[in-house]
Scaffold this active site. Structure first.
Site, PDB file in Angstrom:
ATOM      1  N   HIS A 218       0.805  -1.228   0.000  1.00  0.00           N
ATOM      2  CA  HIS A 218       0.000   0.000   0.000  1.00  0.00           C
ATOM      3  C   HIS A 218       0.840   1.281   0.000  1.00  0.00           C
ATOM      4  CE1 HIS A 218       0.220   0.188   4.530  1.00  0.00           C
ATOM      5  NE2 HIS A 218       0.144   1.476   4.263  1.00  0.00           N
ATOM      6  N   ASP A 263      -0.624  -7.409   1.460  1.00  0.00           N
ATOM      7  CA  ASP A 263      -0.008  -6.077   1.545  1.00  0.00           C
ATOM      8  C   ASP A 263       1.506  -6.240   1.691  1.00  0.00           C
ATOM      9  OD1 ASP A 263       0.337  -3.397   1.711  1.00  0.00           O
ATOM     10  OD2 ASP A 263      -0.597  -3.155   3.693  1.00  0.00           O
ATOM     11  N   GLY A 357       2.700   6.362   8.639  1.00  0.00           N
ATOM     12  CA  GLY A 357       4.122   6.623   8.378  1.00  0.00           C
ATOM     13  C   GLY A 357       5.013   5.468   8.817  1.00  0.00           C
ATOM     14  N   SER A 359       4.025   2.370   8.186  1.00  0.00           N
ATOM     15  CA  SER A 359       3.688   1.328   7.210  1.00  0.00           C
ATOM     16  C   SER A 359       4.919   0.830   6.467  1.00  0.00           C
ATOM     17  CB  SER A 359       2.723   1.897   6.171  1.00  0.00           C
ATOM     18  OG  SER A 359       1.472   2.033   6.764  1.00  0.00           O
ATOM     19  N   GLY A 360       4.950  -0.484   6.222  1.00  0.00           N
ATOM     20  CA  GLY A 360       6.068  -1.070   5.485  1.00  0.00           C
ATOM     21  C   GLY A 360       7.231  -1.416   6.387  1.00  0.00           C
TER      22      GLY A 360
HETATM   23  C1  4AZ Z   1      -1.546   3.875   8.244  1.00  0.00           C
HETATM   24  O1  4AZ Z   1      -2.493   4.580   7.928  1.00  0.00           O
HETATM   25  C2  4AZ Z   1      -1.679   3.055   9.475  1.00  0.00           C
HETATM   26  N1  4AZ Z   1      -2.392   1.407  14.088  1.00  0.00           N
HETATM   27  C3  4AZ Z   1      -0.641   2.214   9.826  1.00  0.00           C
HETATM   28  C4  4AZ Z   1      -0.753   1.463  10.981  1.00  0.00           C
HETATM   29  C5  4AZ Z   1      -1.864   1.534  11.745  1.00  0.00           C
HETATM   30  C6  4AZ Z   1      -2.902   2.374  11.401  1.00  0.00           C
HETATM   31  C7  4AZ Z   1      -2.790   3.131  10.254  1.00  0.00           C
HETATM   32  C8  4AZ Z   1      -1.947   0.694  12.980  1.00  0.00           C
HETATM   33  O2  4AZ Z   1      -0.505   3.839   7.591  1.00  0.00           O
END
Ligand code: 4AZ
Length: 409
Positions: A218, A263, A357, A359-360
């Site tokens: 994503h 993902d 932020g 993520s990944g």
């Molecule tokens: C995001 O939007 C996101 N609490 C990543 C992790 C989590 C929620 C949102 C987990 O990238």
């Protein structure tokens, strides 16, 4: 002339120095100066000890090599490495180097001509006046006695060993550093990278070889052109230790944004990154590895500290617990949205979580030999830190074969 008693002559000036107080003071001062000098000499000659690392290869003849020993993720690898470390430790503790030997650690096992070759690092502490050359031969002779001359020891302080999943405190065979607070220190999470989209932090990523980064699919929703991305290494996104351009981005061809299924993505760097004790890979688990609910894990990243907040420039860490898919799918939690390729982690009272932020980025666990394994990739969640809505991660064991198919790792 009346008789006059002659005035005594003036006391000679030296007599003042013969005053007992002055003598006492001088003696005390001289003794103190002498004592300090002797103490300093003893300190520098005997106690000013420095750490020295020796990199060696020892061949173990009575063990047959098998493929199981190739990966630090197997029980066979852990058992044999542990045995070799105890054997080395016992041998040095019973030798005349018992006061200098600190620790030995197996960093790799590979096939030898007639057994298994273990690559080891050994740490010794001795004072500067000790001769390094004679130290090397003393270590070698002890090892040769142990191995009946079947081992060889290469002392090569210039090569820094960078086994997967080793924090810098393990590479220097130091006491384990306590993971505290939220701010990470350089070398705490050497596999964590920041993925910059047009010069701004966009996602986390995970170093799995000197050419490949693992991350979430994503992250590329808005842009999947490799030329727009840069990989940043080190704990500070403002002052990177290294940076690399990206050659290829491979996104799982069944990634579905509506359900967050599959993902996962990998990125190929345009040139390899140079490993150091602060920049190297995490270990990947076997596909069959069981991730135990309730066990401790750490998530790291430059993500926001609250939902809709801004990202940070210094790497942060958070300690969470693994939650079973069953519990995470409860009606008051994610109510069935957690699929087998996903993994939940959080804390019961909430407040500790990955966020936008992050993520990944990695969710990691430590094994019995202090090596860190990747168990999750930050994927999604309902907001951040809510008690009934923990973080949801891509389950790495589920995609272990996909990673091999794409990268050969
Ligand atoms: C995001 O939007 C996101 N609490 C990543 C992790 C989590 C929620 C949102 C987990 O990238």
């Amino acid at each position: 002339m009346p008789y006059m008693i002659e005035r005594p002559a003036r006391v000679p000036s030296t007599s003042r120095f013969l005053n007992p107080y002055v003598i006492c003071f001088v003696v005390v001062a001289v003794v103190v100066i002498l004592a300090v000098t002797v103490a300093l000499l003893i300190y520098f000659l005997a106690f000013d000890q420095k750490s020295y690392f020796y990199h060696g290869n020892v061949e173990i003849l009575n063990v047959k090599y098998s493929d199981q020993l190739n990966s630090p993720a197997t029980q066979e690898y852990r058992t044999l490495s542990g045995k070799i470390e105890s054997m080395l430790s016992k041998t040095f503790k019973e030798s005349n180097l018992r006061n200098q030997f600190i620790r030995a650690h197996v960093v790799k096992l590979r096939q030898g001509g007639s057994g298994v070759i273990a690559e080891i690092i050994m740490k010794f502490k001795f004072s500067r006046n000790n001769n390094g050359v004679s130290m090397k031969s003393r270590i070698e002779s002890i090892l040769h006695q142990l191995l009946n001359n079947s081992g060889n020891l290469e002392i090569d302080p210039s090569t820094e060993l960078t086994p997967c999943g080793a924090r810098s405190d393990l590479i220097t065979l130091s006491e384990e550093r306590i993971i505290g607070g939220t701010k990470a220190e350089e070398g705490d999470w050497p596999w964590q990278v920041s993925l910059h989209l047009r010069n701004a932090h966009h996602c986390g990523g995970i170093l799995i070889s000197n050419m490949w980064i693992l991350t979430a699919a994503h992250c590329f929703k808005s842009n999947s052109d490799p030329r727009q991305w840069t990989v940043i290494f080190g704990i500070s996104t403002r002052f990177p230790k290294q940076r690399r351009k990206v050659k290829t981005i491979i996104i799982h061809n069944n990634y579905k944004s509506a359900t967050h299924e599959n993902d996962i993505a990998v990125m190929l760097l345009d040139t390899s990154v140079t490993f150091s004790k602060n920049i190297h890979t995490v270990c990947l688990p076997m596909a069959t590895q069981n991730i135990l609910p309730g066990s401790t894990a750490y998530v790291t990243g430059w993500g926001s500290r609250k939902y809709s907040g801004s990202t940070v420039t210094e790497l942060e860490q958070a300690r969470v617990n693994i939650i079973s898919n069953e519990a995470c799918n409860a009606p008051n939690s994610y109510n069935g949205a957690i699929l087998p390729g996903m993994l939940c982690a959080g804390v019961p009272e909430g407040g500790v979580d990955a966020c936008q932020g992050d993520s990944g980025g990695p969710l990691v666990q430590e094994d019995s030999r202090r090596h860190w394994f990747l168990v999750g990739i930050v994927s999604w969640g309902y907001q951040c830190g809510l008690p009934d809505n923990p973080g949801v991660y891509t389950r790495v064991t589920f995609y272990r074969d996909w990673i091999t198919q794409q990268t050969g790792i």
